[in-house]
Design an enzyme around this catalytic site. Structure first.
Site, PDB file in Angstrom:
ATOM      1  N   LYS A 148      15.227  16.905   3.843  1.00  0.00           N
ATOM      2  CA  LYS A 148      14.304  17.560   4.777  1.00  0.00           C
ATOM      3  C   LYS A 148      14.934  18.779   5.435  1.00  0.00           C
ATOM      4  CE  LYS A 148      10.906  14.082   5.777  1.00  0.00           C
ATOM      5  NZ  LYS A 148      10.217  13.258   6.747  1.00  0.00           N
ATOM      6  N   LYS A 182       8.707  12.172  -5.599  1.00  0.00           N
ATOM      7  CA  LYS A 182       7.939  11.002  -5.177  1.00  0.00           C
ATOM      8  C   LYS A 182       6.576  11.435  -4.622  1.00  0.00           C
ATOM      9  CE  LYS A 182       9.518  10.549  -0.438  1.00  0.00           C
ATOM     10  NZ  LYS A 182      10.082   9.827   0.652  1.00  0.00           N
ATOM     11  N   LYS A 205       3.072  12.479   1.443  1.00  0.00           N
ATOM     12  CA  LYS A 205       2.036  13.172   2.204  1.00  0.00           C
ATOM     13  C   LYS A 205       2.455  14.598   2.527  1.00  0.00           C
ATOM     14  CE  LYS A 205       3.148   9.597   5.506  1.00  0.00           C
ATOM     15  NZ  LYS A 205       2.640   8.429   6.166  1.00  0.00           N
TER      16      LYS A 205
HETATM   17  P1  TYM Z   1       6.754   6.633   5.538  1.00  0.00           P
HETATM   18  O1  TYM Z   1       5.745   6.814   6.612  1.00  0.00           O
HETATM   19  O2  TYM Z   1       7.220   7.863   4.820  1.00  0.00           O
HETATM   20  O3  TYM Z   1       6.239   5.622   4.450  1.00  0.00           O
HETATM   21  C1  TYM Z   1       5.742   4.327   4.774  1.00  0.00           C
HETATM   22  C2  TYM Z   1       6.128   3.336   3.689  1.00  0.00           C
HETATM   23  O4  TYM Z   1       5.645   3.761   2.414  1.00  0.00           O
HETATM   24  C3  TYM Z   1       6.715   3.783   1.475  1.00  0.00           C
HETATM   25  N1  TYM Z   1       6.483   4.887   0.523  1.00  0.00           N
HETATM   26  C4  TYM Z   1       6.517   4.778  -0.815  1.00  0.00           C
HETATM   27  N2  TYM Z   1       6.736   3.722  -1.617  1.00  0.00           N
HETATM   28  C5  TYM Z   1       6.684   3.925  -2.965  1.00  0.00           C
HETATM   29  N3  TYM Z   1       6.437   5.138  -3.511  1.00  0.00           N
HETATM   30  C6  TYM Z   1       6.212   6.235  -2.735  1.00  0.00           C
HETATM   31  N4  TYM Z   1       5.944   7.415  -3.295  1.00  0.00           N
HETATM   32  C7  TYM Z   1       6.250   6.078  -1.321  1.00  0.00           C
HETATM   33  N5  TYM Z   1       6.079   6.935  -0.271  1.00  0.00           N
HETATM   34  C8  TYM Z   1       6.232   6.188   0.841  1.00  0.00           C
HETATM   35  C9  TYM Z   1       7.965   4.013   2.307  1.00  0.00           C
HETATM   36  O5  TYM Z   1       9.127   3.561   1.639  1.00  0.00           O
HETATM   37  C10 TYM Z   1       7.662   3.212   3.559  1.00  0.00           C
HETATM   38  O6  TYM Z   1       8.001   1.845   3.381  1.00  0.00           O
HETATM   39  N6  TYM Z   1      10.936   6.152   8.251  1.00  0.00           N
HETATM   40  C11 TYM Z   1       9.784   5.439   7.709  1.00  0.00           C
HETATM   41  C12 TYM Z   1       8.958   4.738   8.764  1.00  0.00           C
HETATM   42  C13 TYM Z   1       9.735   3.810   9.637  1.00  0.00           C
HETATM   43  C14 TYM Z   1      10.193   2.516   9.275  1.00  0.00           C
HETATM   44  C15 TYM Z   1      10.856   2.017  10.442  1.00  0.00           C
HETATM   45  C16 TYM Z   1      10.100   1.726   8.121  1.00  0.00           C
HETATM   46  C17 TYM Z   1      10.119   4.052  10.916  1.00  0.00           C
HETATM   47  N7  TYM Z   1      10.787   2.969  11.402  1.00  0.00           N
HETATM   48  C18 TYM Z   1      11.451   0.762  10.460  1.00  0.00           C
HETATM   49  C19 TYM Z   1      10.694   0.464   8.150  1.00  0.00           C
HETATM   50  C20 TYM Z   1      11.362  -0.007   9.307  1.00  0.00           C
HETATM   51  C21 TYM Z   1       8.891   6.428   7.001  1.00  0.00           C
HETATM   52  O7  TYM Z   1       8.887   7.597   7.326  1.00  0.00           O
HETATM   53  O8  TYM Z   1       8.023   5.848   6.114  1.00  0.00           O
END
Ligand code: TYM
Length: 339
Positions: free
Chosen positions: A115, A201, A204
């Protein structure tokens, strides 16, 4: 079992989120409820301010994401569903853990490197310390399991390192302050890739909406996105080994398999030898059939913002109560005097 996971409310829920994480959240919610455990799912709105953002969009997206999660099957009567901003213990614990987390650990995070790119100096401090907040999110509730996609694995390993160092430095072996959380990553859909580029990947933040299937897409849009998805000219192989070096084909087969609840080999036994002209309409129809009911429920739920706010308020009340003992134990372990 104590399940904790979060998602950033920075836009639509897409197929990667759904197959990589949310579907597992729903499954684990039902399993732990049956076994007397507890699941907590939250909107990581505090994480969302680590990148430039529009405040009005963040507020709207937070409510939309609640509607989307409920539409996917998260039941606010079974799980604690809330947003971080209503539970100040997340931000407090982040600060308390900042004394334990190491610059070198954060410097190694691939999400930070991706990022920040070449402009590290210009990034917010929050983008750099983001994984410490993520550690606080799970350690606060003594999470045992954290269902996430592959891309979050490194952040979870960091949470374990922080917990371990804190326990070593400030607690006795018999009474550790924090539980070490395990990531739970679905083997078959850990990393759903972009429809336009099999090496990136699905995300969004991809500027092209054609790169992802959103849970808000209607049937025509889904069919069009799959029809235009990047592929190669070869026919499909008849087993998984034949997908090596064919990232786009592997991704579409993986999506089909995850959606149908079948193995990739089973899917290829049916479509092997055929071209994408036959496979793509079948995949599009499967997605429309499975996502249609979720989209319909989402459209209905998103209209009722009072109800969505009530869901978040109820979840936050419970989360604050659950967070209090660990937060108090952390202050005490650090020798911070509180009244
Ligand atoms: P975020 O909001 O980017 O994504 C949410 C969840 O979706 C999964 N994910 C994917 N899995 C498979 N293929 C993809 N292309 C894909 N894109 C997203 C992510 O792995 C995630 O599980 N930092 C985290 C949010 C967060 C979090 C936490 C997660 C904040 N605190 C504590 C677990 C525990 C995030 O930005 O996810």
């Amino acid at each position: 079992m104590r399940i904790v996971s979060g998602i950033q409310p920075t836009g639509n829920l897409h197929l990667g989120n759904y197959l990589g994480a949310i579907r597992n959240w729903v499954k684990m919610q039902d399993e732990v409820a049956a076994g007397g455990g507890l699941s907590l799912y939250f909107l990581a709105d505090l994480h969302a301010i680590s990148m430039p953002h529009d405040p009005a969009d963040l507020a709207a997206n937070t409510r939309e994401m609640v509607a989307a999660l409920v539409a996917c099957g998260i039941d606010p009567d079974k799980s604690v569903l809330f947003n971080q901003a209503q539970v100040p213990a997340h931000a407090e614990l982040q600060w308390l853990l900042s004394g334990t987390a190491r610059m070198g650990w954060l410097n190694r995070m691939t999400q930070w490197k991706d990022k920040a790119g070449k402009n590290r100096e210009g990034q917010s401090v929050a983008l750099f310390t983001y994984p410490v907040l993520q550690a606080a999110d799970v350690l606060l509730y003594q999470a045992t399991h954290v269902p996430v996609g592959e891309d979050q694995k490194q952040h979870l390993e960091l949470a374990r390192d922080i917990a371990q160092k804190f326990n070593n430095d400030f607690a006795s072996e018999e009474t550790p302050v924090f539980t070490l959380p395990e990531p739970t990553i679905p083997p078959e859909a850990a990393r759903i890739m972009s429809l336009r580029d099999g090496s990136a990947k699905m995300s969004k933040s991809d500027p092209s909406d054609m790169s992802r299937i959103n849970l808000t897409d209607d049937a025509d849009t889904i069919m069009a996105k799959i029809r235009k998805a990047k592929t190669d000219p070869e026919p499909l192989p008849s087993d998984k080994g034949g997908l090596a070096g064919r990232a786009e084909a592997a991704n579409l087969i993986g999506i089909y398999a995850a959606m149908a609840g079948e193995s990739a080999d089973t899917v290829l036994a049916r479509f092997g030898g055929q071209g994408f002209g036959a496979f793509k309409p079948a995949l599009g129809e499967l997605l429309v059939e499975k996502l249609g009911p979720i989209t319909a429920r989402f459209r209905e739920l998103r209209e009722d913002s009072e109800r969505l706010d009530a869901v978040l308020a109820k979840g936050a009340l419970k989360a604050r109560e659950l967070a209090a003992p660990t937060l108090a134990a952390t202050y005490a372990a650090l020798g911070l005097v509180r009244g």
